[in-house]
Design a protein around this motif. Sequence first.
Motif, PDB file in Angstrom:
ATOM      1  N   HIS A  27     -56.449  49.068  53.299  1.00  0.00           N
ATOM      2  CA  HIS A  27     -57.757  48.601  52.814  1.00  0.00           C
ATOM      3  C   HIS A  27     -57.725  47.168  52.288  1.00  0.00           C
ATOM      4  CE1 HIS A  27     -59.072  52.649  53.491  1.00  0.00           C
ATOM      5  NE2 HIS A  27     -58.152  53.135  52.667  1.00  0.00           N
ATOM      6  N   GLN A  28     -56.668  46.439  52.611  1.00  0.00           N
ATOM      7  CA  GLN A  28     -56.578  45.030  52.231  1.00  0.00           C
ATOM      8  C   GLN A  28     -56.931  44.147  53.429  1.00  0.00           C
ATOM      9  OE1 GLN A  28     -53.043  43.899  49.982  1.00  0.00           O
ATOM     10  NE2 GLN A  28     -52.710  46.038  49.392  1.00  0.00           N
ATOM     11  N   PRO A  29     -57.471  42.951  53.180  1.00  0.00           N
ATOM     12  CA  PRO A  29     -57.925  42.108  54.302  1.00  0.00           C
ATOM     13  C   PRO A  29     -56.775  41.582  55.163  1.00  0.00           C
ATOM     14  CG  PRO A  29     -58.103  40.927  52.220  1.00  0.00           C
ATOM     15  CD  PRO A  29     -57.767  42.348  51.874  1.00  0.00           C
ATOM     16  N   PHE A  30     -56.982  41.653  56.460  1.00  0.00           N
ATOM     17  CA  PHE A  30     -56.036  41.115  57.440  1.00  0.00           C
ATOM     18  C   PHE A  30     -56.634  39.876  58.114  1.00  0.00           C
ATOM     19  CE2 PHE A  30     -54.402  41.912  62.027  1.00  0.00           C
ATOM     20  CZ  PHE A  30     -53.450  40.904  61.910  1.00  0.00           C
ATOM     21  N   LEU A  31     -57.881  40.007  58.599  1.00  0.00           N
ATOM     22  CA  LEU A  31     -58.554  38.917  59.305  1.00  0.00           C
ATOM     23  C   LEU A  31     -59.898  38.620  58.644  1.00  0.00           C
ATOM     24  CD1 LEU A  31     -57.932  40.357  62.885  1.00  0.00           C
ATOM     25  CD2 LEU A  31     -56.598  38.554  61.769  1.00  0.00           C
ATOM     26  N   ARG A  32     -60.215  37.315  58.515  1.00  0.00           N
ATOM     27  CA  ARG A  32     -61.453  36.909  57.868  1.00  0.00           C
ATOM     28  C   ARG A  32     -62.175  35.889  58.758  1.00  0.00           C
ATOM     29  NH1 ARG A  32     -61.284  34.082  53.507  1.00  0.00           N
ATOM     30  NH2 ARG A  32     -62.979  35.079  52.377  1.00  0.00           N
ATOM     31  N   ALA A 201     -38.064  32.042  60.105  1.00  0.00           N
ATOM     32  CA  ALA A 201     -38.968  31.153  59.376  1.00  0.00           C
ATOM     33  C   ALA A 201     -39.350  31.738  58.022  1.00  0.00           C
ATOM     34  CB  ALA A 201     -40.223  30.882  60.207  1.00  0.00           C
ATOM     35  N   SER A 202     -39.586  33.051  57.994  1.00  0.00           N
ATOM     36  CA  SER A 202     -39.959  33.703  56.735  1.00  0.00           C
ATOM     37  C   SER A 202     -38.845  33.597  55.707  1.00  0.00           C
ATOM     38  CB  SER A 202     -40.288  35.182  56.983  1.00  0.00           C
ATOM     39  OG  SER A 202     -41.375  35.305  57.866  1.00  0.00           O
ATOM     40  N   ALA A 203     -37.601  33.749  56.171  1.00  0.00           N
ATOM     41  CA  ALA A 203     -36.458  33.651  55.263  1.00  0.00           C
ATOM     42  C   ALA A 203     -36.248  32.211  54.792  1.00  0.00           C
ATOM     43  CB  ALA A 203     -35.197  34.166  55.961  1.00  0.00           C
ATOM     44  N   PHE A 204     -36.429  31.259  55.698  1.00  0.00           N
ATOM     45  CA  PHE A 204     -36.170  29.850  55.393  1.00  0.00           C
ATOM     46  C   PHE A 204     -37.212  29.282  54.431  1.00  0.00           C
ATOM     47  CE2 PHE A 204     -36.447  25.272  56.425  1.00  0.00           C
ATOM     48  CZ  PHE A 204     -35.120  24.901  56.210  1.00  0.00           C
ATOM     49  N   ILE A 205     -38.473  29.613  54.671  1.00  0.00           N
ATOM     50  CA  ILE A 205     -39.568  29.058  53.869  1.00  0.00           C
ATOM     51  C   ILE A 205     -39.984  29.998  52.736  1.00  0.00           C
ATOM     52  CG2 ILE A 205     -41.896  28.061  54.000  1.00  0.00           C
ATOM     53  CD1 ILE A 205     -41.454  27.452  56.898  1.00  0.00           C
ATOM     54  N   ASP A 206     -39.484  31.236  52.766  1.00  0.00           N
ATOM     55  CA  ASP A 206     -39.826  32.252  51.765  1.00  0.00           C
ATOM     56  C   ASP A 206     -41.313  32.596  51.848  1.00  0.00           C
ATOM     57  OD1 ASP A 206     -39.608  34.086  49.725  1.00  0.00           O
ATOM     58  OD2 ASP A 206     -39.851  32.604  48.135  1.00  0.00           O
ATOM     59  N   LEU A 207     -41.699  33.183  52.977  1.00  0.00           N
ATOM     60  CA  LEU A 207     -43.091  33.549  53.218  1.00  0.00           C
ATOM     61  C   LEU A 207     -43.298  35.040  52.990  1.00  0.00           C
ATOM     62  CD1 LEU A 207     -43.672  31.586  56.543  1.00  0.00           C
ATOM     63  CD2 LEU A 207     -44.288  30.862  54.238  1.00  0.00           C
ATOM     64  N   LYS A 208     -44.356  35.380  52.275  1.00  0.00           N
ATOM     65  CA  LYS A 208     -44.708  36.775  52.044  1.00  0.00           C
ATOM     66  C   LYS A 208     -46.118  36.841  51.472  1.00  0.00           C
ATOM     67  CE  LYS A 208     -43.149  41.036  49.794  1.00  0.00           C
ATOM     68  NZ  LYS A 208     -42.184  41.642  48.845  1.00  0.00           N
ATOM     69  N   ASP A 209     -46.954  37.651  52.094  1.00  0.00           N
ATOM     70  CA  ASP A 209     -48.309  37.882  51.589  1.00  0.00           C
ATOM     71  C   ASP A 209     -49.051  36.564  51.362  1.00  0.00           C
ATOM     72  OD1 ASP A 209     -50.436  39.475  50.867  1.00  0.00           O
ATOM     73  OD2 ASP A 209     -49.826  39.645  48.780  1.00  0.00           O
ATOM     74  N   THR A 227     -48.845  31.209  62.437  1.00  0.00           N
ATOM     75  CA  THR A 227     -50.024  31.820  61.817  1.00  0.00           C
ATOM     76  C   THR A 227     -50.161  33.297  62.185  1.00  0.00           C
ATOM     77  OG1 THR A 227     -51.186  29.698  61.794  1.00  0.00           O
ATOM     78  CG2 THR A 227     -52.517  31.673  61.547  1.00  0.00           C
ATOM     79  N   GLU A 228     -50.256  33.581  63.478  1.00  0.00           N
ATOM     80  CA  GLU A 228     -50.496  34.974  63.875  1.00  0.00           C
ATOM     81  C   GLU A 228     -49.258  35.859  63.694  1.00  0.00           C
ATOM     82  OE1 GLU A 228     -51.716  37.753  67.705  1.00  0.00           O
ATOM     83  OE2 GLU A 228     -50.793  35.787  68.005  1.00  0.00           O
ATOM     84  N   ILE A 229     -48.167  35.520  64.366  1.00  0.00           N
ATOM     85  CA  ILE A 229     -46.991  36.404  64.384  1.00  0.00           C
ATOM     86  C   ILE A 229     -46.362  36.527  62.994  1.00  0.00           C
ATOM     87  CG2 ILE A 229     -44.730  36.831  65.415  1.00  0.00           C
ATOM     88  CD1 ILE A 229     -47.120  37.125  67.341  1.00  0.00           C
ATOM     89  N   ILE A 230     -46.185  35.418  62.304  1.00  0.00           N
ATOM     90  CA  ILE A 230     -45.584  35.480  60.970  1.00  0.00           C
ATOM     91  C   ILE A 230     -46.496  36.225  59.995  1.00  0.00           C
ATOM     92  CG2 ILE A 230     -44.996  34.048  58.961  1.00  0.00           C
ATOM     93  CD1 ILE A 230     -43.601  32.135  60.821  1.00  0.00           C
ATOM     94  N   SER A 231     -47.817  36.061  60.129  1.00  0.00           N
ATOM     95  CA  SER A 231     -48.741  36.800  59.260  1.00  0.00           C
ATOM     96  C   SER A 231     -48.602  38.301  59.469  1.00  0.00           C
ATOM     97  CB  SER A 231     -50.183  36.367  59.525  1.00  0.00           C
ATOM     98  OG  SER A 231     -50.403  35.047  59.079  1.00  0.00           O
ATOM     99  N   ILE A 232     -48.443  38.719  60.719  1.00  0.00           N
ATOM    100  CA  ILE A 232     -48.265  40.142  61.009  1.00  0.00           C
ATOM    101  C   ILE A 232     -46.958  40.642  60.402  1.00  0.00           C
ATOM    102  CG2 ILE A 232     -47.891  41.829  62.864  1.00  0.00           C
ATOM    103  CD1 ILE A 232     -49.780  40.032  64.588  1.00  0.00           C
ATOM    104  N   HIS A 233     -45.910  39.839  60.478  1.00  0.00           N
ATOM    105  CA  HIS A 233     -44.612  40.258  59.942  1.00  0.00           C
ATOM    106  C   HIS A 233     -44.578  40.252  58.420  1.00  0.00           C
ATOM    107  CE1 HIS A 233     -41.819  40.664  63.443  1.00  0.00           C
ATOM    108  NE2 HIS A 233     -42.826  40.063  64.048  1.00  0.00           N
ATOM    109  N   THR A 234     -45.356  39.400  57.796  1.00  0.00           N
ATOM    110  CA  THR A 234     -45.278  39.263  56.334  1.00  0.00           C
ATOM    111  C   THR A 234     -46.460  39.897  55.605  1.00  0.00           C
ATOM    112  OG1 THR A 234     -46.374  37.094  56.432  1.00  0.00           O
ATOM    113  CG2 THR A 234     -43.959  37.114  56.522  1.00  0.00           C
ATOM    114  N   GLY A 235     -47.347  40.555  56.334  1.00  0.00           N
ATOM    115  CA  GLY A 235     -48.499  41.184  55.696  1.00  0.00           C
ATOM    116  C   GLY A 235     -49.468  40.185  55.107  1.00  0.00           C
TER     117      GLY A 235
END
Length: 551
Positions: A27-32, A201-209, A227-235
């Motif tokens: 119930h949290q936003p994914f796409l806006r 990239a997520s590990a290197f830049i520390d991306l999450k939520d 934008t798309e793939i990393i967003s899907i992987h990081t919620g």
Amino acid sequence: MTQSPVSQLELENTLSAFYRWEKEKAHQPFLRQPYGNDWKEYTWHNAGEQIRKMAAYLKRELPANSKVALLSYNCSHWVMADLAIMLAGHISVPIYPSAGSDTITTILEHSESKLAFIGKYPEWDKKSDTIPEDVQLIGCHQHHTEMKDWDEIIAGEEPYEDSPVPDMDELATIIYTSGTTGMPKGVMITHKILSNGAAAASAFIDLKDERCFSYLPLAHCAERELTEIISIHTGSTISFTESLEMFQENIRSVKPTIFFGVPRIWLKFQHGIEEQVGKAKLKILLKIPFLNSLIRKKILKGLGLEEAKICLSGAAGLPRGTSNFFRSIGIKICEAYGLTETMAFSHASIPDKWKAGSVGVTLPTAEAKIAESGEILLRSPCIMKGYYKEPLKTAEVLDDDGFFHTGDLGRIDDDGFLFITGRLKDIFKTSKGKYVTPAPIEATLEPELGVEHLCVIGDGLPSPVAVASIYNKQFSDKKGYHDEAVELLKMLNNKLESHEKLAKLILVDEEWNTENGLITPTLKIRRQQIEDRYKGRVEKHLKSDDLVIWD
């Protein structure tokens, strides 16, 4: 010098990541999606239901492993269609909405696409005849009699209940290059490549939520992965822009935590700030300690970047002056480097690991080395499977050791930072037998002139010449601009080697676009086409005594 990779990462399939967030963040936003001042939000559950219904339709309608095209500006349905294609076991073929008519037709025919999603695409009426008759069409933001409607399809479908996980070595997408040196090539990208790029990239830049803002074409590998793939992987949440007119308002509303821009975007930001405040006035204000902080905060808020933890630039070199400008207002732009053939994966900087003029260090699992010719060679789990239907062209760029030959020239310093110095195919030889690398000259002159596009040519000429498009440029003082251009050219020539000095700057009031073939869909110049178009006029103008010529 060689940069070596770290150990392999633990990978999660992109679809597996989506299934996880579909449950954990239901119930949290994914796409806006913006509509005026309102936003239509799709939660992970809402999006998942639509994706699963469309996947059920695609599985029934198409043979396994069919190619399915995406032709649309960035929008929520682009991402949902992409995931539906993946879930149905098919292969996506994204196409730049700005691509020329011939390019669109060529890609659809070469890829053998069976179906195409036509999304947010105002140019549809002009380019509808580019679609071969045997390609089925599904409209997402389009309502035309020749295509089926997304909403009508999913209204009659039950969600596909299975949650299959494709083999990592299966083909996920075919991304066509922008075609700077000819017709685009289809780069084959596997599920492993998508997953490895996101994990590293997520590990290197520390991306999450994160809060991501999507406006660069999703058909481009960098926007697709970052934008798309990393967003899907990081919620993370992806917000889109409604239009060019609403861009600034949309980004201020989103306040992205990560922002990716190409140099042209950063230049537009810079020119906008300088025009609003005044270039000389801004320099003075930033030197006053108390005002410095207030000015920075106001500018960042105006850009919508006050909460961005990292600002990235890629796809081309960022001019040093632009980098310095943003550092002065508190934004350390981190450059990144990659190619379509590496799914935009290779090098990146972060604020704590940054050097001026460098595209950064290798990302986890990547390695780089410089060949004797000066060419950058890359090896990583993100190297393409090959060019679709082009084994000979694949063999030309992938060697027996698994290194991809980028065609870019560069150097790696003692700290492992990579610096791009030019491109092998761009180097030309003047009639005096001297070799000239045009890219650094263009990167210096173009932002100072404030032109749309600029190209340095000179193959077979006595000296290099710059040709710049000033199409639709408004001049409040044409003579003042001319005199400033002359001074800029003189200052630049004083810094160049004698064989690199520009003999002329020719300003042409002609648009360079994809239809006339002078730029690619990613706004890169097609050097050979520009040289062919203007060489006769350049040779005529070389007889003039003027340094800057209006053609």
